[in-house]
Write an enzyme that holds these catalytic residues in place. Structure first.
Site, PDB file in Angstrom:
ATOM      1  N   ASP A  84      43.679 -35.344  -0.199  1.00 10.40           N
ATOM      2  CA  ASP A  84      43.216 -36.687   0.138  1.00 10.40           C
ATOM      3  C   ASP A  84      44.143 -37.410   1.119  1.00 10.40           C
ATOM      4  OD1 ASP A  84      45.049 -36.644  -2.062  1.00 10.40           O
ATOM      5  OD2 ASP A  84      44.580 -38.724  -2.510  1.00 10.40           O
ATOM      6  N   GLU A 141      45.215 -37.191  -5.139  1.00  5.08           N
ATOM      7  CA  GLU A 141      46.612 -37.310  -5.584  1.00  5.08           C
ATOM      8  C   GLU A 141      47.103 -38.737  -5.423  1.00  5.08           C
ATOM      9  OE1 GLU A 141      50.716 -37.802  -5.659  1.00  5.08           O
ATOM     10  OE2 GLU A 141      49.691 -37.847  -3.720  1.00  5.08           O
TER      11      GLU A 141
END
Length: 408
Positions: A84, A141
């Site tokens: 991400d 994350e």
């Protein structure tokens, strides 16, 4: 280790560097936030299928797992990369800068994903191991709360795709590119979020005596919070309390009704973590009461400490020294006040989270992550891919199992 057997070297991946750069730059151009990594996940799944992996998508919502079994070896290893991006407006001016305004790969997850894809291709082509390889491409994350690691674990990650040990990496600005940093035991801090809503009484700016000013209350709380560490914690105990958000008002001639503070708290000790929580809650209410205001505190426990297990850390250090030399490996790095949701995986399986230098000689002369000017160092792509490849080959080397059996 069997000295006559050849394991992966950086030179084995240098020929793949142009392709790895192209993949990394594509991911960088198309950043996706937590649980939105649909295009990134599709790219990863396509590459893994192309390499010959058994691919499972939708693990933990947008996670991808690639499985490759070679030979009859009984051991299994898991390696994780995060996918991400962050809600930041990129300011690098690079030709491959983000094409989506307000989103960028400001933490290097584009590089982490690409390094693991490079290793995936090499390992599938060479098959110089015996056992099961699990590649975990993780979403979210950066989410802070309800992160991707927890989502994948709740989705049965280690039951559906088991491993004997799990490993992960993060780039480290301020350390030379291609160098490695390790630490056995506690390595990165626990991270909590605190949301404070202050309710005062609004009024006209010219008549403050008729109002209860939440800006004043919030300012008092911000200053008082500085004593939580300096006057409540031993000097040798690493703790950070940072106020990252202070919101109040929309006009200069209006005393607002309310204000909001948002905090980040970092600790390395469970007892200290609980003490800091209680101290912050007590202090906020005391400050608000003293001004005639009220306050609501929402204290959210986030990521736990990253705690590396000794055997797996020692093994990873050995592999890094073989690959890049002793001088480029720091076996006992300093504690880091940053946090990582890989900690949840380490609560489930033994393993090691390590750092690869992103360039520079100190944090002062390097662009830090979460900065609009940050970029992952492409020089690390073949190095990281070679490290993962060699780690897998060594971990799943049949000679290693034979040696362990002979020692019993």
């Amino acid at each position: 280790m069997n000295d006559t057997k050849r394991f992966c070297e950086i030179s084995d991946l240098e020929g793949a560097a142009p392709e790895l750069r192209a993949v990394r730059h594509h991911i960088h151009e198309h950043p996706e936030l937590a649980y939105e990594e649909l295009e990134t996940a599709a790219l990863v799944a396509h590459k893994l299928e192309e390499y010959g992996y058994q691919v499972t998508t939708g693990v933990g919502r947008t996670g991808v797992v690639g499985t490759l079994k070679v030979g009859e070896g009984p051991r299994s290893i898991g390696i994780r990369a995060d996918m991400d991006a962050l809600p930041i407006v990129e300011a690098t001016g690079l030709p491959y800068a983000s094409k989506t305004h307000g989103k960028m790969h400001a933490c290097g997850h584009d590089g982490h994903t690409t390094m693991l894809l490079g290793a995936a291709r090499y390992l599938a082509a060479t098959r110089n191991f015996s056992g099961t390889l699990q590649l975990y491409f993780q979403p979210a994350e950066e989410h802070g709360i309800d992160s991707g690691a927890r989502a994948m674990i709740r989705d049965g990650l280690f039951e559906r795709f088991p491993c004997d040990a799990v490993f992960g990496v993060h780039n480290h600005p301020g350390a030379p590119a291609g160098s490695f940093r390790f630490r056995s035991g506690a390595f990165m801090s626990a991270s909590d979020k605190v949301f404070i809503d202050i309710q005062g009484k609004g009024g006209h700016a010219s008549r403050p005596h008729l109002a209860v000013d939440p800006v004043m209350v919030g300012s008092s709380i911000v200053m008082a919070l500085q004593t939580v560490v300096s006057r409540n914690m031993p000097p040798q105990e690493p703790v950070v309390v940072t106020v990252g958000v202070f919101k109040a008002g929309i006009a200069s001639n209006v005393i607002p009704d309310s204000a909001r503070l948002e905090l980040s708290v970092r600790t390395f000790n469970a007892a200290v973590r609980d003490k800091i929580r209680q101290r912050i809650i007590d202090l906020v209410h005391a400050q608000a009461d003293s001004y005639g205001a009220t306050a609501k505190v929402d204290y959210v426990y986030g990521y736990p400490m990253v705690v590396n297990t000794p055997d797996e850390t020692a093994f990873a250090i050995e592999v890094a020294r073989e690959l890049v030399g002793v001088d480029k490996v720091t076996p006992h790095s300093d504690l880091l006040m940053g946090s990582e949701d890989f900690a949840f995986m380490l609560q489930e399986r033994p393993g090691c989270f390590l750092r690869i230098g992103n360039g520079g000689t100190s944090e002062e002369d390097a662009c830090m992550v979460h900065n609009p000017g940050y970029d992952f160092n492409d020089a690390n792509l073949p190095v990281g891919a070679a490290f993962w490849s060699r780690l897998v080959e060594r971990f799943l080397d049949p000679a290693r199992d034979s040696a362990a059996g002979a020692a019993l």
